[in-house]
Design an enzyme around this catalytic site. Structure first.
Site, PDB file in Angstrom:
ATOM      1  CE1 TYR A   1     -24.937  -6.723 -26.612  1.00  0.00           C
ATOM      2  CE2 TYR A   1     -24.296  -7.136 -28.887  1.00  0.00           C
ATOM      3  CZ  TYR A   1     -25.239  -6.738 -27.962  1.00  0.00           C
ATOM      4  OH  TYR A   1     -26.487  -6.371 -28.379  1.00  0.00           O
TER       5      TYR A   1
ATOM      6  CB  SER B   1     -26.196 -10.006 -26.995  1.00  0.00           C
ATOM      7  OG  SER B   1     -27.549 -10.296 -26.690  1.00  0.00           O
TER       8      SER B   1
END
Length: 128
Positions: free
Chosen positions: A58, A25
């Site tokens: 993400y 991430s």
């Protein structure tokens, strides 16, 4: 018909840190997320202006006011602290709606402080 468009971007962000041991991430200061019209868990395309690397990951919420831009897991190999990156989100909308849609652009300084933002085609809003 649906089309994929740029939804928002944080322009010229500086990577503050990396954590190879994390699962993956990009951690972004939640204040920057709000100003850029981004949300946690949203898929992002990241472009490293220093080496041309492009990768997807993400978003994870970072501490408000920390100005953190931390790459986690394998993404930490794609940019080093101090590298300048562009973080982009995309959306899928009807082709008809796309003619009126205006992506949000947040421009930050070398310390990741928000300087100004605008929707493409509209006037800048000064943030400092």
């Amino acid at each position: 018909m649906k089309v994929h468009l740029l939804k928002s971007k944080i322009h010229n962000a500086i990577v503050t840190s990396g954590d190879l041991e994390y699962e993956g991430s990009i951690t972004i200061d939640c204040e920057l997320l709000e100003k850029a019209d981004m949300i946690p868990n949203e898929k992002v395309l990241v472009v490293n202006n220093n080496n041309g690397e492009r990768f997807e990951t993400y978003i994870i919420n970072g501490v408000r006011g920390s100005r953190v831009i931390q790459l986690n897991g394998a993404a930490a190999r794609c940019a080093l602290p101090g590298d300048e990156i562009i973080i982009m989100t995309f959306c899928e909308i009807d082709a008809e709606e796309s003619r009126e849609f205006k992506p949000m652009v947040l421009i930050v300084d070398r310390n990741n402080n928000p300087k100004r933002r605008h929707r493409i085609g509209e006037e800048d809003e000064q943030l400092d």
